[in-house]
Write an enzyme that holds these catalytic residues in place. Structure first.
Site, PDB file in Angstrom:
ATOM      1  CB  CYS A   2      22.661  10.639 -10.232  1.00  0.00           C
ATOM      2  SG  CYS A   2      23.935  11.706  -9.565  1.00  0.00           S
ATOM      3  NE  ARG A  27      21.104   7.222 -15.138  1.00  0.00           N
ATOM      4  CZ  ARG A  27      20.201   7.914 -15.815  1.00  0.00           C
ATOM      5  NH1 ARG A  27      19.600   7.362 -16.823  1.00  0.00           N
ATOM      6  NH2 ARG A  27      19.898   9.150 -15.464  1.00  0.00           N
ATOM      7  CD1 TRP A  75      29.536   9.828 -13.178  1.00  0.00           C
ATOM      8  CD2 TRP A  75      28.886  11.946 -13.505  1.00  0.00           C
ATOM      9  NE1 TRP A  75      30.340  10.376 -14.143  1.00  0.00           N
ATOM     10  CE2 TRP A  75      29.968  11.667 -14.371  1.00  0.00           C
ATOM     11  CE3 TRP A  75      28.323  13.218 -13.542  1.00  0.00           C
ATOM     12  CZ2 TRP A  75      30.490  12.601 -15.247  1.00  0.00           C
ATOM     13  CZ3 TRP A  75      28.846  14.159 -14.423  1.00  0.00           C
ATOM     14  CH2 TRP A  75      29.909  13.841 -15.265  1.00  0.00           C
ATOM     15  CG  ASN A  99      19.456  12.151 -12.435  1.00  0.00           C
ATOM     16  OD1 ASN A  99      20.561  12.652 -12.597  1.00  0.00           O
ATOM     17  ND2 ASN A  99      18.742  11.648 -13.415  1.00  0.00           N
ATOM     18  N   GLY A 100      20.473  15.102 -11.050  1.00  0.00           N
ATOM     19  CA  GLY A 100      20.422  16.444 -11.629  1.00  0.00           C
ATOM     20  C   GLY A 100      21.206  17.430 -10.787  1.00  0.00           C
ATOM     21  CD  GLU A 480      31.557   8.556 -32.969  1.00  0.00           C
ATOM     22  OE1 GLU A 480      31.636   9.733 -32.579  1.00  0.00           O
ATOM     23  OE2 GLU A 480      31.176   7.633 -32.242  1.00  0.00           O
ATOM     24  CE  LYS A 484      32.511   6.164 -29.650  1.00  0.00           C
ATOM     25  NZ  LYS A 484      31.215   6.641 -29.616  1.00  0.00           N
ATOM     26  CD  GLU A 487      33.296   7.638 -25.971  1.00  0.00           C
ATOM     27  OE1 GLU A 487      32.596   8.102 -25.067  1.00  0.00           O
ATOM     28  OE2 GLU A 487      32.847   7.428 -27.116  1.00  0.00           O
ATOM     29  CG  HIS A 503      47.875  24.660 -43.253  1.00  0.00           C
ATOM     30  ND1 HIS A 503      48.473  25.598 -44.065  1.00  0.00           N
ATOM     31  CD2 HIS A 503      47.210  23.810 -44.071  1.00  0.00           C
ATOM     32  CE1 HIS A 503      48.147  25.342 -45.335  1.00  0.00           C
ATOM     33  NE2 HIS A 503      47.387  24.245 -45.351  1.00  0.00           N
ATOM     34  CE  LYS A 602      24.404   5.160 -23.958  1.00  0.00           C
ATOM     35  NZ  LYS A 602      25.361   5.093 -25.073  1.00  0.00           N
TER      36      LYS A 602
END
Ligand code: F6R
Length: 607
Positions: A2, A27, A75, A99-100, A480, A484, A487, A503, A602
């Site tokens: 948010c 965000r 969000w 927010n939170g 990474e 990338k 996502e 294996h 974000k």
């Protein structure tokens, strides 16, 4: 995550709030809303969807008109994305944005229901609005204080009280909140980019601090109403740094910014080919004293830690344990006062990384933060901090922040290896010189592989699943690369240690599964080439990222992306580039929202 904004000043408040919220779009959000004092009454407009949906709605139904108010991008956490669940939320005399997360919202809701309150939404936020209303006694600070006493969780709030016209209150309890100060106007926001078009001057709120925005001025107090004097900061970047500058997406702009970001990060810390970290309070004596290093972080930042592990263990011969912050914090880790805990975080506000830092300090370890955002919680709370200087990173998928995290980890590794007497001075100078030259090689890599990556990405377009493989540093890097790609393209992918394929995982390989192999470490080249041959023999399309001189031909790889050759230890800084570009172009080709991938935020300031 948010985003909160608030404004008091002479401009049209609705326009300022919407424009500030646009700057927080990075965000991630699924609905938006504002509340503005219009003719002394609080008017709310909110809508599920993008800011454009809110603007369309206000065009049809009327835009609140006034000079003070609060705004929000949501969000969804509690309750689906919907008009009703969008913020702002109101009680009778109080309206808020939040927010939170409020952890104990269920019991508080029950308490309020038992006291005759009714709820419209499924959110934890409405519980806070109703609780503020329940405690309201005509004194906003007293009311906030009584409410906060009951709340458990990490959050920040923007609040307007119907009886206090044209006044905005902001409170921070963990989740970040800054206060902007322009001429005759003031702002609250979750992050500096929201206000940078209006002012570069801002204050950072600490836990339990309240900001009061009124009559173009701003004042601060603690929860007990005690006035606070706070230091005004100035952002050292302007609105251009947070804009696309002609690029189609922030992500591609940020990929191109990597050479200068690395240069700005490392140049002040290399003097006469020697690393100097004393401004970060890191001395030789201290470096010598650690037996072990923990690197704790999340996502991409954790992947930077994986590369660092290989580098540090190789040249400094110090054991490095890399841990996912959300695991570390709950598994009673075996840390002692002889350990160094390094927390890597772009935002400096990631909830799990923050908690890992707190735990490490409680257990007596020395802590070092590698952080991009100045004055962020992790930067403030760690014993030592090395700032990365990537500037604002807007795209949700991290690129330049990862690159500068790598560059700082190299500086640290070289200094550690030299202090511990594990490398000669000549070797140390050779490493630092090579690191100092990486910006020009990163630039060269971007230019040389851009078109090729764009072309090769068309071969990944219709894949359902991909594998990234590598050995040693290349394996650390492929983690990474895989993150990338998944996502932002939404194609499933896994990274695998190339030698581990046999294996079990190789049973997945068919002609439907492209395999991207990173082969930049010449000492392991032959071994990885054997693994590439194995997947090719099972029909996989193989894409190899290797250096310009590597002895790899088209018998092994369907597509070869060659990058400049530099010191093998530093090759991850170049090989990261084609991985970022492959992910970027695949996402573009699939028509995805590259900078704001679905379901992602974000900055993850809640667990
Ligand atoms: C992925 C990405 C995330 C972050 C992670 C940690 O592209 O950006 O995986 O790396 O959420 O965030 P920070 O670095 O802010 O702690």
């Amino acid at each position: 995550m948010c985003g909160i904004v608030g404004y008091v000043g002479p401009r049209d408040c609705s326009d300022v709030l919407v424009s500030a919220l646009t700057k927080l779009e990075y965000r991630g959000y699924d609905s938006a809303g504002i509340a503005v004092f219009d003719d002394s009454l609080i008017k709310v407009a909110k809508s599920k969807g993008r800011l454009k949906d809110l603007i369309d709605k206000m065009e049809k139904e009327g835009k609140p008109s006034g000079h003070a108010g609060i705004g929000h991008t949501r969000w969804a956490t509690h309750g689906e994305p919907s008009d009703i669940n969008s913020h702002p939320h109101s009680g009778k005399r109080v309206t808020i944005v939040h927010n939170g997360i409020i952890e104990n919202y269920k019991e508080l809701k029950q308490f309020l229901l038992d006291n005759g309150r009714q709820f419209l939404s499924d959110t934890d936020t409405e519980v806070v609005a109703q609780l503020l209303d329940y405690y309201y006694d005509g004194d906003p600070i007293n009311t906030i204080q009584r409410t906060v006493r009951d709340l458990r969780g990490s959050y920040s709030l923007g609040i307007v009280f119907a009886d206090f016209v044209d006044t905005v209150y902001g409170i921070r309890c963990e989740s970040p909140l800054i206060v902007g100060k322009g001429k005759d106007e003031s702002f609250i926001a979750s992050d500096v980019p929201a206000i940078i078009n209006y002012t570069k001057n801002y204050y950072t709120l600490e836990y339990g601090e309240i900001a009061i925005l009124k009559d173009g001025s701003v004042s601060f107090c603690d929860l007990y109403g005690k006035p606070l004097a706070k230091e005004l900061k100035t952002a050292d970047w302007d609105e251009k740094a947070a804009e696309k500058a002609g690029y189609e997406h922030y992500m591609i702009k940020e990929i191109h910014e990597q050479p200068s970001a690395v240069k700005t990060t490392i140049t002040p810390r290399i003097e006469n080919d020697m690393v100097n970290l004393t401004e970060c309070s890191i001395t030789d004596e201290m470096l010598k004293s650690f037996d072990r290093i923990f690197i704790v972080a999340c996502g991409t930042a954790m992947h930077a830690g994986m590369v660092a592990k290989y580098v540090i263990e190789k040249i400094a011969r110090v054991e490095v344990i890399v841990d996912i912050a959300s695991e570390f914090r709950y598994r009673n880790p075996l840390i002692t006062s002889k350990d160094l805990v390094i927390i890597i975080s772009q935002s400096g506000e990631t909830a799990d990384s923050k908690a890992a830092l707190k735990l490490s300090k409680e257990m007596g370890a020395k802590t070092l933060a590698i952080v991009n955002v100045k004055g962020s919680s992790i930067a403030r709370e760690a014993d030592m901090v090395i700032y990365t200087h990537a500037g604002p990173e807007i795209a949700v998928a991290s690129t330049k922040a990862y690159m500068v995290q790598l560059s700082v980890m190299y500086l640290f590794a070289f200094e550690l290896a030299f202090s511990k007497g594990k490398i000669t001075k000549d070797k140390y100078i050779e490493f630092t010189k090579a690191l100092a030259s990486t910006p020009e090689y990163i630039e060269k890599t971007i230019e040389e592989v851009k078109d090729e990556c764009q072309y090769i990405s068309t071969k990944l377009l219709n894949a359902d699943s991909l594998l990234y493989i590598g050995r040693g540093l290349d394996y650390a890097l492929s983690m990474e690369g895989s993150l990338k790609l998944k996502e932002i393209s939404y194609i499933h992918s896994e990274s695998y240690a190339a030698g581990e394929l046999k294996h079990g995982t190789i049973s997945l390989v068919t002609e439907q599964m492209p395999v991207i192999a990173v082969v930049t470490q010449n000492d392991l080249l032959e071994k990885t080439v054997s693994n590439i041959k194995e997947v090719k023999a099972r029909g996989a399309v193989t894409i190899v990222i290797c250096d310009e001189h590597a002895n790899i031909g088209n018998d092994v790889a369907d597509y070869i992306i060659r990058i400049p050759q530099i010191n093998p230890l530093l090759m991850p800084m170049l090989a990261a580039v084609p991985m970022q570009l492959l992910a970027y172009y695949t996402s573009v080709n699939r028509g995805n929202d590259v900078d704001k991938p679905r379901n992602l935020a974000k900055s993850v300031t809640v667990e």
